[in-house]
Write a protein that holds these residues in place. Structure first.
Motif, PDB file in Angstrom:
ATOM      1  N   GLU A  22       0.829  -1.202   0.000  1.00 33.00           N
ATOM      2  CA  GLU A  22       0.000   0.000   0.000  1.00 33.00           C
ATOM      3  C   GLU A  22       0.865   1.253   0.000  1.00 33.00           C
ATOM      4  O   GLU A  22       0.593   2.212  -0.737  1.00 33.00           O
ATOM      5  CB  GLU A  22      -0.917  -0.024   1.229  1.00 33.00           C
ATOM      6  N   ARG A  23       1.912   1.240   0.816  1.00 39.22           N
ATOM      7  CA  ARG A  23       2.767   2.418   0.938  1.00 39.22           C
ATOM      8  C   ARG A  23       3.544   2.687  -0.346  1.00 39.22           C
ATOM      9  O   ARG A  23       3.650   3.822  -0.813  1.00 39.22           O
ATOM     10  CB  ARG A  23       3.742   2.224   2.111  1.00 39.22           C
ATOM     11  N   GLY A  71      -5.559  -7.438  -1.730  1.00 33.01           N
ATOM     12  CA  GLY A  71      -6.287  -7.050  -2.929  1.00 33.01           C
ATOM     13  C   GLY A  71      -5.384  -6.685  -4.084  1.00 33.01           C
ATOM     14  O   GLY A  71      -5.613  -7.109  -5.229  1.00 33.01           O
ATOM     15  N   SER A  72      -4.349  -5.907  -3.827  1.00 31.10           N
ATOM     16  CA  SER A  72      -3.459  -5.483  -4.914  1.00 31.10           C
ATOM     17  C   SER A  72      -2.665  -6.655  -5.478  1.00 31.10           C
ATOM     18  O   SER A  72      -2.460  -6.745  -6.695  1.00 31.10           O
ATOM     19  CB  SER A  72      -2.504  -4.397  -4.415  1.00 31.10           C
ATOM     20  N   ALA A  73      -2.219  -7.547  -4.607  1.00 29.45           N
ATOM     21  CA  ALA A  73      -1.484  -8.728  -5.083  1.00 29.45           C
ATOM     22  C   ALA A  73      -2.391  -9.592  -5.944  1.00 29.45           C
ATOM     23  O   ALA A  73      -1.980 -10.081  -7.021  1.00 29.45           O
ATOM     24  CB  ALA A  73      -0.947  -9.523  -3.901  1.00 29.45           C
ATOM     25  N   GLY A  74      -3.630  -9.787  -5.496  1.00 28.14           N
ATOM     26  CA  GLY A  74      -4.568 -10.576  -6.287  1.00 28.14           C
ATOM     27  C   GLY A  74      -4.863  -9.936  -7.619  1.00 28.14           C
ATOM     28  O   GLY A  74      -4.940 -10.612  -8.651  1.00 28.14           O
ATOM     29  N   ALA A 173      -4.128   6.473  -5.819  1.00 27.21           N
ATOM     30  CA  ALA A 173      -5.567   6.254  -5.714  1.00 27.21           C
ATOM     31  C   ALA A 173      -5.980   5.807  -4.320  1.00 27.21           C
ATOM     32  O   ALA A 173      -5.161   5.411  -3.502  1.00 27.21           O
ATOM     33  CB  ALA A 173      -5.993   5.194  -6.727  1.00 27.21           C
ATOM     34  N   VAL A 174      -7.281   5.880  -4.078  1.00 22.50           N
ATOM     35  CA  VAL A 174      -7.864   5.302  -2.871  1.00 22.50           C
ATOM     36  C   VAL A 174      -8.235   3.862  -3.195  1.00 22.50           C
ATOM     37  O   VAL A 174      -9.080   3.610  -4.054  1.00 22.50           O
ATOM     38  CB  VAL A 174      -9.110   6.092  -2.438  1.00 22.50           C
TER      39      VAL A 174
END
Length: 335
Positions: A22-23, A71-74, A173-174
């Motif tokens: 996320e960071r 979520g981002s990895a998926g 982004a959010v």
């Protein structure tokens, strides 16, 4: 060990990296290499060229599990894996050449925002495409173009080496920050004819995977990752509700009827969305495996199931986010 079991074994490490993902707005390179080593990014590529040529339900389960981990990895895994279906439109020699890199990861954008002009041996391509998830990790990038002919422009997809593409840092982004869904740009890049294809033409490669409707295959992973995210949110709320107490009464959140109702509705939304989507994927897969044509009605039902699963997952997350109260607002909370 089956790849799904290996992905599940990787889940704790992915969750431990979630804050960094996320960071940094990007997946860490060691995670990308690990997923590449497991074969995640070649799941939809042809087996004869070194790909996995996995069945769609296996792909769904892997995308869902990775979305459950982060979520981002998926999302990045889904984009890389599903985009590999493009190699099924290439000659075996070309697909083999692309897959020879152990770090192979193909991504791109399926929107006709590029322009291609015929040139000796191929095409000159220019264009800029937004929302290019995993663009910084990709070794190859697909650009959807219009081939400028003397008459009506024709759709054409081109596969570009990542080194020939500029990535513009636009993704702040959010939500899903770690997907790195930046803009990508090609400026007068030459693409050999053997790395160009059109999804408007029927697939010629044998095998049921390449008869599966490409728009549906590219879309169902969105539902899979969304359901994985929702499963993680439900699990986190269940954990939180068991220990969070009302400071005035000492009652745990899990004892509140409103919290129980929110959890029950979230669970039902995720379960129903998953059942509808996996049922439609399995139905289309049975038909293409039997050599049957997939008509417009079946394609529409599959896309409807994707939309329903995704919206149901989002609603489930909203329910438990709201029910968790102020705890959801903390950056330390997965919610």
């Amino acid at each position: 060990m089956p790849i799904l079991d290996e992905v599940r074994a990787l889940t704790p490490a992915i969750r431990a990296a979630a804050e960094q993902i996320e960071r940094d707005r990007s997946l860490p390179e060691d995670l990308v290499q690990h997923l590449a080593g497991l074969g995640v990014f070649r799941l939809a590529a042809p087996r004869t060229a070194g790909g996995g040529e996995a069945d769609p339900i296996t792909m769904f389960e892997i995308f869902e599990e990775l979305g459950h981990a982060d979520g981002s990895a998926g999302w990045c895994a889904m984009i890389g894996a599903a985009t590999g279906i493009a190699l099924g439109r290439l000659a075996d020699s070309t697909a083999t050449e692309l897959l020879a890199d152990p770090r192979f990861l193909i991504a791109g954008v399926a929107a006709p925002l590029g322009r291609a002009v015929a040139a000796p041996g191929g095409y000159r391509v220019s264009g800029r495409w937004p929302f290019a998830s995993a663009s910084r990790q990709a070794t190859w990038l697909v650009g959807d173009c219009l081939l400028m002919t003397g008459e009506q422009p024709e759709p054409l997809h081109v596969i570009l080496p990542a080194a020939d593409v500029t990535v513009h840092d636009t993704w702040d982004a959010v939500g899903l920050r770690g997907t790195g869904s930046h803009d990508i740009e090609a400026a007068d890049v030459f693409v050999p004819a053997e790395r160009a294809f059109s999804l408007q033409r029927p697939a010629t490669r044998p095998g049921p995977l390449f008869a599966f409707p490409v728009p549906g295959l590219l879309a169902f992973g969105i539902g899979a990752v969304s359901l994985g995210i929702a499963r993680a949110a439900v699990a986190e709320f269940t954990r939180l509700a068991a220990g969070k107490r009302n400071p005035a009464t000492g009652e745990v959140l899990a004892a509140k009827p409103a919290a129980r109702m929110a959890l029950a509705e979230a669970e039902s939304l995720v379960g129903a969305g998953r059942a509808f989507l996996t049922g439609e994927i399995a139905s289309v897969w049975r038909r293409v495996t039997a050599g049957e044509e997939i008509g417009a009605a079946e394609r529409a039902r599959l896309r409807l199931a994707v939309a329903h699963a995704t919206r149901s997952a989002a609603r489930a997350v909203d329910l438990v986010y709201d029910a968790a109260g102020g705890s959801s607002l903390l950056l330390s909370s997965p919610l």
